[in-house]
Write an enzyme that holds these catalytic residues in place. Structure first.
Site, PDB file in Angstrom:
ATOM      1  N   CYS A  76      -6.053  -5.465  -3.434  1.00 22.94           N
ATOM      2  CA  CYS A  76      -6.536  -5.983  -2.159  1.00 22.94           C
ATOM      3  C   CYS A  76      -7.403  -4.915  -1.499  1.00 22.94           C
ATOM      4  O   CYS A  76      -7.026  -3.742  -1.447  1.00 22.94           O
ATOM      5  CB  CYS A  76      -5.338  -6.331  -1.273  1.00 22.94           C
ATOM      6  N   HIS A  77      -8.571  -5.312  -1.021  1.00 22.94           N
ATOM      7  CA  HIS A  77      -9.476  -4.355  -0.396  1.00 22.94           C
ATOM      8  C   HIS A  77      -8.934  -3.867   0.950  1.00 22.94           C
ATOM      9  O   HIS A  77      -8.456  -4.691   1.744  1.00 22.94           O
ATOM     10  CB  HIS A  77     -10.845  -5.000  -0.149  1.00 22.94           C
ATOM     11  N   MET A 113      -5.126 -12.325   3.526  1.00 29.61           N
ATOM     12  CA  MET A 113      -3.947 -11.536   3.167  1.00 29.61           C
ATOM     13  C   MET A 113      -3.436 -10.736   4.364  1.00 29.61           C
ATOM     14  O   MET A 113      -2.230 -10.559   4.525  1.00 29.61           O
ATOM     15  CB  MET A 113      -4.236 -10.618   1.980  1.00 29.61           C
ATOM     16  N   GLU A 114      -4.331 -10.285   5.215  1.00 31.04           N
ATOM     17  CA  GLU A 114      -3.917  -9.552   6.412  1.00 31.04           C
ATOM     18  C   GLU A 114      -3.153 -10.455   7.368  1.00 31.04           C
ATOM     19  O   GLU A 114      -2.125 -10.056   7.926  1.00 31.04           O
ATOM     20  CB  GLU A 114      -5.151  -8.930   7.096  1.00 31.04           C
ATOM     21  N   ASP A 128      15.513  -7.948  10.690  1.00 27.28           N
ATOM     22  CA  ASP A 128      16.146  -6.628  10.749  1.00 27.28           C
ATOM     23  C   ASP A 128      16.807  -6.372  12.102  1.00 27.28           C
ATOM     24  O   ASP A 128      17.922  -5.872  12.169  1.00 27.28           O
ATOM     25  CB  ASP A 128      15.121  -5.537  10.451  1.00 27.28           C
TER      26      ASP A 128
END
Length: 161
Positions: A76-77, A113-114, A128
Site C-alpha cells: 500500500c502506498h 484503504m486509509e 479495547d
C-alpha cells in the site's frame, strides 16, 4: 478476468508504480460498527467507562492509523492525507456504535484503504477500552461506502445498512 496490478508478469508481488498517474482529488468514505451489551452502551453514553473518553481515544487512534496505512498494509502506498475525519453514532436501539470515516488527498492513488483502516482501528480501540465490562462485543460490517477520483472513477455502495 482482470489482471491483478500487484502481480508482475513473472507472478511476483510488486508495489504498483503510480509515477505516471496524474494527481487528482481522491476521496473515500467507510463504515463499521461495534455491537455491545445494553449495559455497556449505557456506560459509554454516560461517559462512565473507566479507561476514559472512549470515542475521543477511538477518533485519535483511527486518524493515526489512517496516516500510517502504508506501513501497515503490504504494498500500500504511503499517502499524505489532506483530510481525515471520523464520526460516531450511538445507536442505543441496536446497542451499537456506528463508525464512519472520510479520507481525502490529492494524489496518484486512492484513499480507500486509509478510510477502511481508520474505521477498523477506531473499532478496535472501542473494544479495547470497553472490554473490561464486555468481552462479548462484536466488531463488524466494515465496508467502503464510496470513493471518488482517479482512473476508476466513482463508486457508491447501493445499499449500506
Amino acid at each position: 478476468m482482470k489482471k491483478l496490478s500487484h502481480i508482475n508478469d513473472e507472478g511476483q508481488v510488486q508495489m504498483v508504480d503510480v509515477t505516471q498517474k496524474a494527481a487528482t482529488l481522491r476521496k473515500a468514505k467507510a463504515r463499521g460498527q461495534v455491537s455491545m451489551k445494553r449495559a455497556t452502551m449505557k456506560l459509554l453514553a454516560e461517559g462512565r467507562i473507566a479507561k476514559g473518553n472512549v470515542l475521543a481515544a477511538a477518533k485519535i487512534a483511527g486518524i493515526l492509523a489512517a496516516k500510517n496505512t502504508g506501513g501497515l498494509i503490504p504494498l500500500c502506498h504511503p499517502l499524505g492525507l489532506t483530510g481525515m475525519d471520523i464520526a460516531f453514532v450511538l445507536d442505543r436501539k441496536k446497542s451499537r456504535v456506528v463508525i464512519e470515516s472520510q479520507a481525502q488527498t490529492v494524489g496518484q492513488t486512492g484513499v480507500e484503504m486509509e478510510a477502511l483502516t481508520a474505521v477498523s482501528v477506531a473499532a478496535l480501540t472501542i473494544y479495547d477500552m470497553c472490554k473490561a465490562v464486555d468481552r462479548e462485543m462484536v466488531i463488524g460490517d466494515i465496508l467502503l461506502l464510496e470513493k471518488s477520483g482517479g482512473k476508476s472513477g466513482t463508486f457508491v455502495r447501493k445499499a449500506a445498512k
